[in-house]
Every structure is written in structure tokens, then in C-alpha cells.
Design an enzyme around this catalytic site. Sequence first.
Site, PDB file in Angstrom:
ATOM      1  N   ASP A 280     -13.947  -1.172   3.356  1.00 13.52           N
ATOM      2  CA  ASP A 280     -12.845  -1.678   4.640  1.00 13.52           C
ATOM      3  C   ASP A 280     -13.736  -0.881   5.499  1.00 13.52           C
ATOM      4  O   ASP A 280     -14.026  -1.299   6.185  1.00 13.52           O
ATOM      5  CB  ASP A 280     -11.467  -0.918   3.640  1.00 13.52           C
TER       6      ASP A 280
ATOM      7  N   GLY B 294      -4.832  -4.372   5.527  1.00 13.66           N
ATOM      8  CA  GLY B 294      -3.296  -3.631   7.178  1.00 13.66           C
ATOM      9  C   GLY B 294      -3.673  -2.227   7.570  1.00 13.66           C
ATOM     10  O   GLY B 294      -3.627  -1.706   7.907  1.00 13.66           O
TER      11      GLY B 294
ATOM     12  N   ASP C  96      -7.511   3.577  -3.098  1.00 14.73           N
ATOM     13  CA  ASP C  96      -7.615   3.399  -1.647  1.00 14.73           C
ATOM     14  C   ASP C  96      -8.473   4.991  -1.489  1.00 14.73           C
ATOM     15  O   ASP C  96      -7.173   5.459  -0.737  1.00 14.73           O
ATOM     16  CB  ASP C  96      -6.935   2.680  -0.452  1.00 14.73           C
TER      17      ASP C  96
ATOM     18  N   LYS D 293      -2.976   5.281  -2.344  1.00 13.63           N
ATOM     19  CA  LYS D 293      -3.725   5.984  -1.517  1.00 13.63           C
ATOM     20  C   LYS D 293      -4.190   7.121  -2.657  1.00 13.63           C
ATOM     21  O   LYS D 293      -2.970   8.047  -3.609  1.00 13.63           O
ATOM     22  CB  LYS D 293      -3.450   6.595  -0.328  1.00 13.63           C
TER      23      LYS D 293
ATOM     24  N   LYS E   1     -10.187  -6.702   8.150  1.00 13.68           N
ATOM     25  CA  LYS E   1      -9.177  -6.157   8.402  1.00 13.68           C
ATOM     26  C   LYS E   1      -9.392  -7.067  10.907  1.00 13.68           C
ATOM     27  O   LYS E   1     -10.865  -6.679  10.076  1.00 13.68           O
ATOM     28  CB  LYS E   1      -8.403  -4.777   9.126  1.00 13.68           C
TER      29      LYS E   1
ATOM     30  N   GLU F  57     -11.703   1.159  -3.440  1.00 12.22           N
ATOM     31  CA  GLU F  57     -11.880   0.963  -2.264  1.00 12.22           C
ATOM     32  C   GLU F  57     -11.948   1.966  -1.048  1.00 12.22           C
ATOM     33  O   GLU F  57     -11.200   3.266  -1.138  1.00 12.22           O
ATOM     34  CB  GLU F  57     -10.240   0.317  -1.179  1.00 12.22           C
TER      35      GLU F  57
ATOM     36  N   SER G 179       0.885  -1.066  -0.119  1.00 11.82           N
ATOM     37  CA  SER G 179      -0.031  -0.037  -0.122  1.00 11.82           C
ATOM     38  C   SER G 179       0.211   1.409   0.140  1.00 11.82           C
ATOM     39  O   SER G 179       1.378   1.011   1.322  1.00 11.82           O
ATOM     40  CB  SER G 179      -1.301   0.293   1.311  1.00 11.82           C
TER      41      SER G 179
ATOM     42  N   LYS H   9      -1.019  -0.931  -4.257  1.00 11.38           N
ATOM     43  CA  LYS H   9      -2.261   0.095  -3.724  1.00 11.38           C
ATOM     44  C   LYS H   9      -1.807   1.145  -3.765  1.00 11.38           C
ATOM     45  O   LYS H   9      -1.379   1.722  -2.634  1.00 11.38           O
ATOM     46  CB  LYS H   9      -3.283  -0.698  -2.871  1.00 11.38           C
TER      47      LYS H   9
HETATM   48  O1  SMG Z   1      -0.182  -2.256   6.392  1.00 15.86           O
HETATM   49  O2  SMG Z   1       0.579  -1.669   4.374  1.00 15.86           O
HETATM   50  C1  SMG Z   1      -0.051  -1.443   5.624  1.00 15.86           C
HETATM   51  C2  SMG Z   1      -1.493  -0.029   5.200  1.00 15.86           C
HETATM   52  C3  SMG Z   1      -2.123  -0.655   4.283  1.00 15.86           C
HETATM   53  O3  SMG Z   1      -3.464   1.459   3.346  1.00 15.86           O
HETATM   54  C4  SMG Z   1      -2.837   0.396   4.761  1.00 15.86           C
HETATM   55  N1  SMG Z   1      -4.349   0.897   5.236  1.00 15.86           N
HETATM   56  O4  SMG Z   1      -6.788   2.042   5.226  1.00 15.86           O
HETATM   57  O5  SMG Z   1      -6.464   0.302   4.073  1.00 15.86           O
HETATM   58  C5  SMG Z   1      -6.736   1.170   4.983  1.00 15.86           C
HETATM   59  C6  SMG Z   1      -4.896   2.005   5.769  1.00 15.86           C
HETATM   60  C7  SMG Z   1      -5.157   2.176   7.238  1.00 15.86           C
HETATM   61  C8  SMG Z   1      -4.385   2.602   7.448  1.00 15.86           C
HETATM   62  S1  SMG Z   1      -3.619   3.923   8.089  1.00 15.86           S
HETATM   63  C9  SMG Z   1      -2.622   3.794   8.883  1.00 15.86           C
HETATM   64 MG    MG Z   2      -8.555   0.197   3.420  1.00 13.45          MG
END
Ligand code: SMG
Ligand code: MG
Length: 368
Positions: free
Chosen positions: A238, A290, A188, A163, A262, A213, A135, A161
Amino acid sequence: MKIDRVTLYHLRMPLRAPFETSFGRAYERECILLEVQADGLTGYGECVADRSPGYAYETSGTAWHILRDFLVPAVLGQDIAQPVDFQRLAAAVRGHPMAKAGLEMALWDLQGKREGRSLRELLGGQRARVEVGVSVGIQESPEALVGVVADYLRQGYGRIKIKIKPGRDVIDAQAVRRAFPDVRLQVDANSAYTLESAAVLRPLDDLNLLLIEQPLAEDDLWDHSKLQAQFQTPICLDESIRSPRHARQALEMGACRIINIKQGRVGGLSQALAIHDLCRERDVPVWCGGMLETGVGRAANLALASLPGFTLPGDISATDRYYEQDITRERFTLNPDSTIDVPDGPGLGVSIDRVALERFTLAKLQLP
Ligand code: SMG
Ligand code: MG
């Protein structure tokens, strides 16, 4: 197992690189490590609530309070036969799934250690290694993003992925798609749009993305169902899926076609398992999300992702992606085929590096 003692560690760990999402930029990560003693064994769990309520309303502060004042007192001295039985004890606490999940994880670790079985076996996982992706946070510019993605592809990650947030959505995704026409790519938004403002995302539908996402609010299913009807690309929820009931309702409503599972967000591994089963019955793909976990939570995610319904790569990257030093002695590494091995020792299959634990501990509390 009779629960004799629970110790909470409030941890803060520096991230190797800042991680920017639509709700802010993080340089460090907080969490709570739970150490649970029962029948002469010690189990560990990780509560994934972070310092600030950007991703969810829970924080390390609220989770500490809920654990100390409600959840831990509910289990101390109790004889708990199965980790899932904890859900009944925890039912008196409304919400606070991350606090609950941290404690439940430690019970699974204990059960595995007691029976000499790995968490993967306990959950019914079938794979010895699981497919993972990475991510990637929002970067200074789309060009910088392409550079960071290139670096991860060189390291062997087979799924990316990115953001997104308003103003940095279509241009970022198009830049990555142009540079890497065949890469498995998804985006995402972490709830950054409304049904109206999400109209700008329309060009994403032409980029052959695996999924989009959580575009809309975390407490919304209905508008997601309207948005999904306007997109060819599957919407994946999510934040909006906080229980098996939400998962069922979202699918019945057509609010998404894929679910990110999760264990922290849904209140524990038992609940994650229930969502997996429900999706599998309906042929709905799921994948493991994650929360920048330490080696403890990462081990749990790997075990969970080995279940047969997890057909898309998880946000479970190698330890190096996150931390210079971790609190587990084990560090997870990426195999050349973009997989990570699932631990096969008893329980979570990880051990704690006490020196590292001490280094990152802001506060410690032993109960009773
Ligand atoms: O653990 O690699 C990881 C992070 C994956 O993008 C990730 N998590 O919305 O899916 C999500 C985000 C939430 C955590 S942001 C601090
Ligand atoms: Mg997410």
C-alpha cells in the site's frame, strides 16, 4: 476546459466510531474538498490527506499549502484538454501526491459532466457494482474484535480486513480465523514492522489469509522482497507504491504479489489507471484501498474499482460504516452480495449537500 476558479474547503468530520491502526486512533477525519469551475460547470475532488502525518507525510495542512501556493496557480486560467494533462502542469511540484490527486479528481468530474459520461465510462470500468469489504480497526481485545467482525458479517460484508500492530497481530488474526473459519480475511500492518521484527508474523502463514498488507516501512521495497520470499501468503503493498514506477519495480523485485491502489497515494486517477494497466498485463491482482473518504472520494473509488483488473474486494464500505452525515446527498449502501453500486450519473455522479458542507468546513479559500 478553461479553469476559472478553484475553491478549497478544509473539512473535519466526526467518525461514527474511532478507527485505530498501528499508528494511532482517529475519532475524526479531515480532508480537503476542491470545487473547480470551468466552462460554466463545477467539478469536485477530494484530497485525502488527513490531519496528522501517520499514514503518509502529507497532511491537510501541507496539502492546503501545496494546493494554494503551487498547484492551483498552475491550473488557473489554463485550458486543460484531458485530466491526465494536469500531470504535466503538476510535474513542477515534487511529491505531494494527495494534493495532486484531489485536483485531478475534480478535472475528471468536470470532463464527465461536460461529456455527459460517468467516471466509470471515462476510466473504462466494466462493472455496474463492485465487490467490497470492510477494514476493522484494532479493538480493546481479540474477543472484542471478534464481536465487531461478527457484526460486519451480519451486515453482509463478505471480506474482512483487520488492522494489526506488534503485540496485536497473530492473536487477533487467529481469534478471527477460529471464530470464522471460512471468511475472506486479510491483515494490514501499516508499516509497523522491520524485516527482523516481522519474524513474529510467521504463524499468519497458516491462517489462509488473502494477503498481508504493508508490513514494513513505507519507503522500503527491498526488505519486502526478502520478506515475501519467506511467506507463502501474498504480501500486498500500500504505502510503498507511490507511482507506476514503484509498482513496476516492486513487481520486478518480488516485493509483493498484490497491489492496493489508492488514487490519492499515487497522485491521481490517471496514475491509478496506469498502475492498474501495468498489473493487468502481468496478471497481478489489484484492489482499491480506502482513506475513509466522503461520498466524493467514495464515488471515485467505486468507479476505479469497476475496472477489470480489480479482482479483489476493495476497502470501500457503505457510508454508514463511516459517517452519520456525509457531504454528498447520495449515501452508499451495501447490497446483500457484498457489493456497492457504481454511480452512473455524469462525472462522479454525486451532488453536494451544502448544509452538511458548511457544517464541517473549518476554512474556505477561493482562488483567485
Ligand atoms: O476507507 O475503509 C476505509 C479505510 C481503509 O484501512 C483503511 N485504510 O492503510 O489501508 C490503509 C488505511 C489507511 C487509512 S488509515 C486512517
Ligand atoms: Mg493499508
